[in-house]
Design a protein around this motif. Structure first.
Motif, PDB file in Angstrom:
ATOM      1  N   PHE A 172     -23.004   4.925  -3.165  1.00  0.00           N
ATOM      2  CA  PHE A 172     -22.324   6.174  -3.510  1.00  0.00           C
ATOM      3  C   PHE A 172     -22.971   6.874  -4.701  1.00  0.00           C
ATOM      4  N   ALA A 173     -23.723   6.113  -5.482  1.00  0.00           N
ATOM      5  CA  ALA A 173     -24.454   6.729  -6.600  1.00  0.00           C
ATOM      6  C   ALA A 173     -25.580   7.628  -6.106  1.00  0.00           C
ATOM      7  N   GLN A 174     -25.917   7.515  -4.840  1.00  0.00           N
ATOM      8  CA  GLN A 174     -26.936   8.421  -4.297  1.00  0.00           C
ATOM      9  C   GLN A 174     -26.435   9.863  -4.299  1.00  0.00           C
ATOM     10  N   LYS A 175     -25.129  10.045  -4.344  1.00  0.00           N
ATOM     11  CA  LYS A 175     -24.602  11.412  -4.375  1.00  0.00           C
ATOM     12  C   LYS A 175     -23.698  11.711  -5.569  1.00  0.00           C
ATOM     13  N   TYR A 176     -22.982  10.704  -6.036  1.00  0.00           N
ATOM     14  CA  TYR A 176     -21.978  10.960  -7.069  1.00  0.00           C
ATOM     15  C   TYR A 176     -22.227  10.093  -8.303  1.00  0.00           C
ATOM     16  N   PRO A 177     -21.791  10.587  -9.462  1.00  0.00           N
ATOM     17  CA  PRO A 177     -21.676   9.668 -10.595  1.00  0.00           C
ATOM     18  C   PRO A 177     -20.642   8.615 -10.221  1.00  0.00           C
ATOM     19  N   VAL A 178     -20.925   7.386 -10.509  1.00  0.00           N
ATOM     20  CA  VAL A 178     -20.062   6.299 -10.053  1.00  0.00           C
ATOM     21  C   VAL A 178     -19.481   5.542 -11.239  1.00  0.00           C
ATOM     22  N   PHE A 179     -18.180   5.344 -11.192  1.00  0.00           N
ATOM     23  CA  PHE A 179     -17.516   4.507 -12.190  1.00  0.00           C
ATOM     24  C   PHE A 179     -17.220   3.152 -11.563  1.00  0.00           C
ATOM     25  N   LEU A 180     -17.674   2.123 -12.242  1.00  0.00           N
ATOM     26  CA  LEU A 180     -17.490   0.761 -11.738  1.00  0.00           C
ATOM     27  C   LEU A 180     -16.415   0.060 -12.557  1.00  0.00           C
TER      28      LEU A 180
END
Lengths: 248, 248, 248, 248
Positions: free
Chosen positions: C24-32
């Motif tokens: 999903f980081a390929q499109k969005y900033p991701v919070f883990l």
């Protein structure tokens, strides 16, 4: 014949069919349908010898004509105005356990001829007679149509690609009829029989599994009777039956 | 024909069938099977005009002979050694919405002829060709057999006692084949399409329900493509597709 | 942070969680989100090093307060008006495989704290942010909330009497939310992951079962992405994922 | 107390609980558990006045301590060696019908406290006593543990996101226990009660729907009794109960 309500069982051979016939003959005259009279002769005699009424009717349940002839024969016995208390569809083709690419069209048709078409014909013949009962004396048990299902009615399996579709079809028919005829007072149910039935022919199976590892046909018949006895305020549409030790 | 892998779609008429054909023609030569060439002619032309390869094959999918003839015609085009990348069983009888006692044997047979027998014949014809693909180059998408299901594959309904059994049967077949042929590298899936499909013929339905209240056939096709693209380490056997606003 | 939509993943540890984050980081900033930063540090670094945006947020997902604090931290990064594109609930307690009478109340609570309560808190935190996205630009993928399920979400098992109830609960929550928020444009799905996931820790399992006998986490992530990409006219609510050779 | 086997019912308030108590008191001394004695006082008196044995036990079923205290009180009555013939888990929180974002953590917990945790505690307290019965005289009905389920145990619904997860959890627990303890001779079943129960409080509902449109609590109790009476060769794990006219 003095009584106005009868029971009819398709697939009334040895095992479950015979147990169902004996159980329902405790209250109703019972018609036993099977392709060959050899399937039901002993059971008919046994019921008669214990004071019940039982009639064998040879029938090819897979054909519209065969079912029509059988119910004409029943009508001759019970009269034009008799109604049906209980109709049990217990017929089934023998599963063709084969790799899919070895299945023939005949294998596929054989399962469907009974569990699909046979169930359809039997339902069309019995529902008018069950509806007639539903309009009568409400002090009796609600008229009941029960289909015998199997694990293969819930899940497909490798090497079971002819049998499972037919058993799924029978379950769909039962659900559809329950939704249509329940509001009219006919109880339609489907029983998942999951396990090996305890019969002379299955003696060698699960020999070391301890007592009660196979389904007692009389216990199955008691559950069908119980379904029949349910009042319209609390019908069961589906239940499963399996030995306590069965893995599933 | 130069390519060694092809796609074949049964039930390749307007709507979902046409959308599936267009989608899979982006990668494979596509064979469109339907009873009448009127069902696929436009789609075949459309695909050709955009540079794809498409072939219409008139076929009575409900008969062993009809399926056999169709696949002989395909073999003549693709050669004896071609393998099948994708086989989509999208054919279905039109549901006979009728009270049970109004259903004829023909109604019951008509549903089953397609969703039961047709699915059986189509699977027997395609699985050997899918297995051939499974033994070849593993860099390709796994060969895939997908069945189009419906809500009626999950639950029976009043007035749907001919259609539901046939759709249940198709689902059982899909499950059985998935369990048998998954280990051999063939991906078998079943798609529950639950809702009204957005077609010229369904224009008047759900008119006031806002956008996206009907299923876009191209979106359905994208999901079939996605299933085809899944690697063998993570196959989906069943998914549902419904408009976001559908009640279920 | 310039972007207005972000992805958030609960249970973003090694394995599936990390694969989801990368995908999903390929499109969005991701919070883990994970209890311990050790679970996500490597993944965060990996995503950053390949040009993506990733942020680790330590969170006790099982507590209302823990989830509240985590989303306050997210809000500080993304701003008060940001909306959520994707929320993935991938957290799960480790199954306590024990005879029922050996289970402690703590075992039972531990499963439920994550799959029940955790899923509830996470949904309450993310749905308002997903609804915000649903009201915005319709050219984007519909905002999506996905729950990771398991076989134990479909059937109970001996020795799994703490884990199965919690996984069933998570599936019920997903269904309920899909029915409530689908009409409002939020796609809620549930994925049955059925099989062993291919991780360093599962190396010794199914060693002789041939290739693709375990689930590739990246393939799982691709399926989550596919669900996210579905348009509102054809949402999938539930799909299963299993290795082609899995028995089920 | 002279008898060695007793029945215990959690959720023994008015309606189904009272009917269950009356039904099982025909054979066993019955212990009625409810949070407040007001729930069971009338039923206890009624059973006693007709010659049965009934005992009210105030109990907070959602807490380990509450369940422990209740079973200590039972043990004082029945003695250390008594065994349990029947344990019925009929307790349930009232469904919180609310939009998901209006649900509080307390709403979510309240459902789970009963249908999840309560069911867990009750099972841990009763299974050792049921196993004791299983090892004794095999001429008795097999010891039986039955859970009352609901439609919400089978499907989630909009506005039911607190109740459905808890009811799903209860069903998972029942399945897990059936698979673990069936082979040891304890019959574990789950009953889907689908419809409105005919009680003073539901008088105004379905007023014009004709007779039998609501579930008669005594009919429900008869079905529980029937489950208890099944022999180990043919146990039912799940059945549904609904008025004949119910849509589903």
């Amino acid at each position: 014949m003095a009584t106005s309500r009868f029971a009819v069982i398709a697939g009334a051979g040895a095992g479950t069919g015979a147990a169902l016939a004996r159980r329902f003959a405790q209250k109703y005259p019972v018609f036993l349908l099977a392709r060959s009279s050899a399937s039901y002769d002993t059971t008919v005699e046994e019921i008669k010898s214990t004071g019940g009424q039982a009639y064998g009717v040879p029938a090819d349940i897979s054909s519209a004509q065969g079912v029509k002839m059988a119910f004409e024969e029943i009508e001759q016995k019970v009269g034009k105005d008799a109604s049906c208390a209980v109709a049990l569809f217990n017929a089934s083709a023998r599963p063709a356990w084969k790799p899919f690419l070895d299945l023939t069209e005949e294998d596929f048709d054989a399962s469907y001829a009974i569990s699909g078409k046979g169930a359809f014909h039997f339902s069309q013949a019995t529902i008018p007679l069950l509806l007639r009962a539903a309009k009568q004396d409400q002090s009796e048990h609600p008229p009941t149509l029960i289909f015998t299902g199997a694990t293969a009615a819930l899940r497909g399996s490798a090497n079971l690609a002819a049998f499972a579709p037919a058993k799924f079809a029978g379950r769909a028919l039962a659900q559809s009829l329950a939704r249509e005829f329940g509001p009219q007072g006919v109880h339609v149910a489907h029983v998942i029989v999951d396990g090996i039935i305890d019969l002379p022919g299955s003696k060698e199976l699960l020999k070391d599994a301890g007592p009660n590892a196979k389904l007692d046909p009389n216990a199955i018949a008691d559950s069908y009777w119980y379904l029949h006895s349910q009042p319209p305020s609390a019908f069961t549409q589906e239940l499963d039956l399996r030995p306590h030790s069965e893995k599933w």
